[in-house]
Design a protein around this motif. Structure first.
Motif, PDB file in Angstrom:
ATOM      1  N   ASP A   1      78.709  49.938  31.095  1.00  0.00           N
ATOM      2  CA  ASP A   1      78.883  50.677  31.861  1.00  0.00           C
ATOM      3  C   ASP A   1      77.018  51.516  31.556  1.00  0.00           C
ATOM      4  O   ASP A   1      77.120  51.551  30.402  1.00  0.00           O
ATOM      5  CB  ASP A   1      79.812  51.254  31.102  1.00  0.00           C
ATOM      6  CG  ASP A   1      81.342  50.794  31.326  1.00  0.00           C
ATOM      7  OD1 ASP A   1      80.734  49.859  31.699  1.00  0.00           O
ATOM      8  OD2 ASP A   1      81.539  50.671  30.204  1.00  0.00           O
ATOM      9  N   TYR A   2      76.576  51.812  32.526  1.00  0.00           N
ATOM     10  CA  TYR A   2      74.851  52.219  31.974  1.00  0.00           C
ATOM     11  C   TYR A   2      75.164  53.262  34.032  1.00  0.00           C
ATOM     12  O   TYR A   2      75.287  52.635  34.496  1.00  0.00           O
ATOM     13  CB  TYR A   2      74.149  51.988  32.376  1.00  0.00           C
ATOM     14  CG  TYR A   2      73.782  50.423  33.185  1.00  0.00           C
ATOM     15  CD1 TYR A   2      72.840  50.453  34.387  1.00  0.00           C
ATOM     16  CD2 TYR A   2      74.649  49.173  32.815  1.00  0.00           C
ATOM     17  CE1 TYR A   2      73.145  49.694  35.191  1.00  0.00           C
ATOM     18  CE2 TYR A   2      74.638  48.041  33.543  1.00  0.00           C
ATOM     19  CZ  TYR A   2      74.055  47.814  34.359  1.00  0.00           C
ATOM     20  OH  TYR A   2      73.936  47.001  35.201  1.00  0.00           O
ATOM     21  N   THR A   3      73.976  53.635  33.562  1.00  0.00           N
ATOM     22  CA  THR A   3      73.286  54.744  34.930  1.00  0.00           C
ATOM     23  C   THR A   3      71.841  54.284  35.118  1.00  0.00           C
ATOM     24  O   THR A   3      71.196  53.911  34.346  1.00  0.00           O
ATOM     25  CB  THR A   3      73.116  56.183  34.491  1.00  0.00           C
ATOM     26  OG1 THR A   3      74.736  56.426  35.431  1.00  0.00           O
ATOM     27  CG2 THR A   3      72.408  57.070  36.577  1.00  0.00           C
TER      28      THR A   3
ATOM     29  N   LYS B   1      75.334  54.492  39.293  1.00  0.00           N
ATOM     30  CA  LYS B   1      76.827  54.311  37.978  1.00  0.00           C
ATOM     31  C   LYS B   1      77.069  53.252  37.946  1.00  0.00           C
ATOM     32  O   LYS B   1      77.633  52.904  38.993  1.00  0.00           O
ATOM     33  CB  LYS B   1      77.764  55.117  38.293  1.00  0.00           C
ATOM     34  CG  LYS B   1      78.558  55.713  37.034  1.00  0.00           C
ATOM     35  CD  LYS B   1      78.964  57.094  36.917  1.00  0.00           C
ATOM     36  CE  LYS B   1      78.028  57.857  36.544  1.00  0.00           C
ATOM     37  NZ  LYS B   1      77.462  58.142  34.867  1.00  0.00           N
TER      38      LYS B   1
ATOM     39  N   ARG C   1      79.866  50.312  36.211  1.00  0.00           N
ATOM     40  CA  ARG C   1      81.047  49.922  35.601  1.00  0.00           C
ATOM     41  C   ARG C   1      81.424  49.288  34.554  1.00  0.00           C
ATOM     42  O   ARG C   1      82.029  47.803  36.642  1.00  0.00           O
ATOM     43  CB  ARG C   1      82.667  51.319  35.429  1.00  0.00           C
ATOM     44  CG  ARG C   1      81.489  52.464  35.439  1.00  0.00           C
ATOM     45  CD  ARG C   1      81.995  53.002  33.863  1.00  0.00           C
ATOM     46  NE  ARG C   1      81.699  54.052  34.169  1.00  0.00           N
ATOM     47  CZ  ARG C   1      80.331  54.877  33.507  1.00  0.00           C
ATOM     48  NH1 ARG C   1      78.613  53.817  33.709  1.00  0.00           N
ATOM     49  NH2 ARG C   1      79.969  56.140  33.629  1.00  0.00           N
TER      50      ARG C   1
ATOM     51  N   ASP D   1      79.235  54.591  41.891  1.00  0.00           N
ATOM     52  CA  ASP D   1      78.635  55.372  42.336  1.00  0.00           C
ATOM     53  C   ASP D   1      77.564  55.473  43.089  1.00  0.00           C
ATOM     54  O   ASP D   1      76.940  54.666  41.846  1.00  0.00           O
ATOM     55  CB  ASP D   1      79.230  56.721  41.745  1.00  0.00           C
ATOM     56  CG  ASP D   1      80.073  57.692  42.252  1.00  0.00           C
ATOM     57  OD1 ASP D   1      79.497  58.129  43.608  1.00  0.00           O
ATOM     58  OD2 ASP D   1      80.054  58.711  41.376  1.00  0.00           O
ATOM     59  N   THR D   2      77.696  56.616  43.290  1.00  0.00           N
ATOM     60  CA  THR D   2      76.137  56.309  43.791  1.00  0.00           C
ATOM     61  C   THR D   2      75.454  58.055  44.275  1.00  0.00           C
ATOM     62  O   THR D   2      76.715  58.994  44.396  1.00  0.00           O
ATOM     63  CB  THR D   2      75.905  55.535  45.503  1.00  0.00           C
ATOM     64  OG1 THR D   2      75.817  56.817  45.958  1.00  0.00           O
ATOM     65  CG2 THR D   2      76.247  53.980  44.805  1.00  0.00           C
TER      66      THR D   2
ATOM     67  N   PHE E   1      75.755  63.791  36.866  1.00  0.00           N
ATOM     68  CA  PHE E   1      76.231  62.606  37.038  1.00  0.00           C
ATOM     69  C   PHE E   1      75.942  61.731  36.048  1.00  0.00           C
ATOM     70  O   PHE E   1      76.415  60.919  35.585  1.00  0.00           O
ATOM     71  CB  PHE E   1      75.095  62.246  38.548  1.00  0.00           C
ATOM     72  CG  PHE E   1      75.192  60.725  38.964  1.00  0.00           C
ATOM     73  CD1 PHE E   1      76.361  60.474  40.202  1.00  0.00           C
ATOM     74  CD2 PHE E   1      74.283  59.484  38.565  1.00  0.00           C
ATOM     75  CE1 PHE E   1      76.501  59.562  40.225  1.00  0.00           C
ATOM     76  CE2 PHE E   1      74.756  58.530  39.482  1.00  0.00           C
ATOM     77  CZ  PHE E   1      75.786  57.985  39.840  1.00  0.00           C
ATOM     78  N   ILE E   2      74.469  61.454  35.053  1.00  0.00           N
ATOM     79  CA  ILE E   2      74.205  60.490  34.168  1.00  0.00           C
ATOM     80  C   ILE E   2      75.225  60.898  33.503  1.00  0.00           C
ATOM     81  O   ILE E   2      75.868  59.881  32.821  1.00  0.00           O
ATOM     82  CB  ILE E   2      72.942  60.938  33.647  1.00  0.00           C
ATOM     83  CG1 ILE E   2      72.004  60.666  35.199  1.00  0.00           C
ATOM     84  CG2 ILE E   2      72.570  59.904  32.844  1.00  0.00           C
ATOM     85  CD1 ILE E   2      70.618  61.149  34.727  1.00  0.00           C
TER      86      ILE E   2
ATOM     87  N   ASP F   1      75.595  58.269  29.598  1.00  0.00           N
ATOM     88  CA  ASP F   1      75.392  56.994  29.948  1.00  0.00           C
ATOM     89  C   ASP F   1      74.292  56.526  29.324  1.00  0.00           C
ATOM     90  O   ASP F   1      72.911  57.436  29.570  1.00  0.00           O
ATOM     91  CB  ASP F   1      75.291  56.656  31.744  1.00  0.00           C
ATOM     92  CG  ASP F   1      76.168  56.403  31.987  1.00  0.00           C
ATOM     93  OD1 ASP F   1      77.346  56.112  31.433  1.00  0.00           O
ATOM     94  OD2 ASP F   1      76.352  56.257  33.712  1.00  0.00           O
TER      95      ASP F   1
END
Length: 238
Positions: free
Chosen positions: A6-8, A31, A33, A39-40, A82-83, A86
Motif C-alpha cells: 500500500d503506497y503512493t 494511490k 492498495r 486512485d489517481t 492525497f498522499i 502513505d
C-alpha cells in the motif's frame, strides 16, 4: 520480510533542476492498495515563468497549457492530502520530493514521510550493466512507454517497475533490505518573501524600460527577485 503493498507513487515535472529557482509544472500521483491502483491525482501548476525549449521538447508541455493552471499552493495542499501517511514510491524520488519539501518549508509545514526509490532498488537487484533510468527500466521489463516525461504516465510506469522488481526479489530470494522504506532526510532553508524595496525596484525598472515580465508577486522570494533583476540587467542594461 513484508514488502510495501500500500503506497503512493509520485512524479513531478519541473522547469529545471534547481530547487531554489525552478518551479513545478505538473504533478502526477497514484494511490496503490494491495498492489492495485485505486486512485489517481494529476494537475498542471502555473509556474509564472516561460518554459525553456529544452523542457518543452522533453515534456511536450507548452506555456499555453499552464496559463490557466492552478497555483502551486492549491495543487500542493491537495497533493499532500492525497498522499496522507502513505509511503512514497518513485524513480530518483529525492529529486522530486525536494521540490515538495521546499514548498512545505516555505509554508512552515512539517512533512514526515517514508519512501522507496525504484532507482536505488534497481541498482541493487538488477544486472550492473543494465541502465537504470526510467526509459531503460521500461525496456528491461517490457513496459510500454507512453507520454514520456508526463507526470501521471511516469508514475504508472514506475509502479509497474516497482511491482516487477518485488516479484524478482521474491522469486530469487534476493537481498530485500533495499525494499525497506526509508525516512526522507532532506534539509532545506525557508525562502523568504521579497521585500517591498525589491518589488518597488522591479516595478520601477520594468516601467522605465517598458518591459513586460511575468512575475507572481504573491510568491516572489528574495532570491528570485535578485535573479530576475540580474537577468533584466544583462538583457536590457541598468
Amino acid at each position: 520480510m513484508n514488502f510495501v503493498d500500500d503506497y503512493t507513487v509520485l512524479d513531478l515535472e519541473m522547469t529545471g533542476l534547481a530547487v531554489k529557482k525552478d518551479k513545478i509544472i505538473e504533478v502526477g500521483a497514484i494511490k496503490v492498495r494491495n498492489n492495485q491502483i485505486v486512485d489517481t491525482f494529476k494537475s498542471f501548476v502555473n509556474p509564472h515563468m516561460k518554459l525553456s525549449d529544452k523542457i518543452i521538447n522533453l515534456t511536450g508541455i507548452e506555456d499555453g497549457m499552464l496559463v490557466d493552471a492552478p497555483e502551486e499552493d492549491e495543487v500542493m495542499y491537495k497533493l499532500i492530502e492525497f498522499i496522507g501517511d502513505d509511503c512514497l514510491v518513485g524513480q530518483n524520488l529525492i529529486f522530486d520530493y525536494s521540490f515538495i519539501k521546499q514548498w512545505a518549508v516555505n509554508k512552515n509545514l512539517k512533512l514526515d514521510l517514508y519512501y522507496c526509490d525504484t532507482l536505488k532498488i534497481a541498482r541493487t537487484i538488477l544486472p550492473k550493466d543494465e541502465k537504470k533510468d526510467l526509459e531503460n527500466l521500461c525496456k528491461f521489463f517490457d513496459i510500454k512507454r507512453e507520454n514520456a516525461h508526463r507526470a501521471l504516465d511516469d508514475s504508472i510506469e514506475t509502479m509497474q517497475i516497482y511491482e516487477k522488481m518485488k516479484e524478482i526479489a521474491k522469486r530469487n530470494d534476493l537481498e530485500k533490505l533495499c525494499f525497506l522504506p526509508r525516512k526522507f532526510n532532506v534539509k532545506l532553508k525557508k525562502q523568504l518573501k521579497a521585500t517591498n524595496k525589491q518589488k518597488e525596484q522591479l516595478t520601477r525598472y520594468l516601467a522605465n524600460k517598458n518591459v513586460k515580465y511575468e512575475i507572481n508577486w504573491e510568491t516572489l522570494t528574495r532570491n528570485e527577485a535578485s535573479r530576475i533583476m540580474d537577468r533584466l540587467y544583462v538583457k536590457y542594461g541598468r
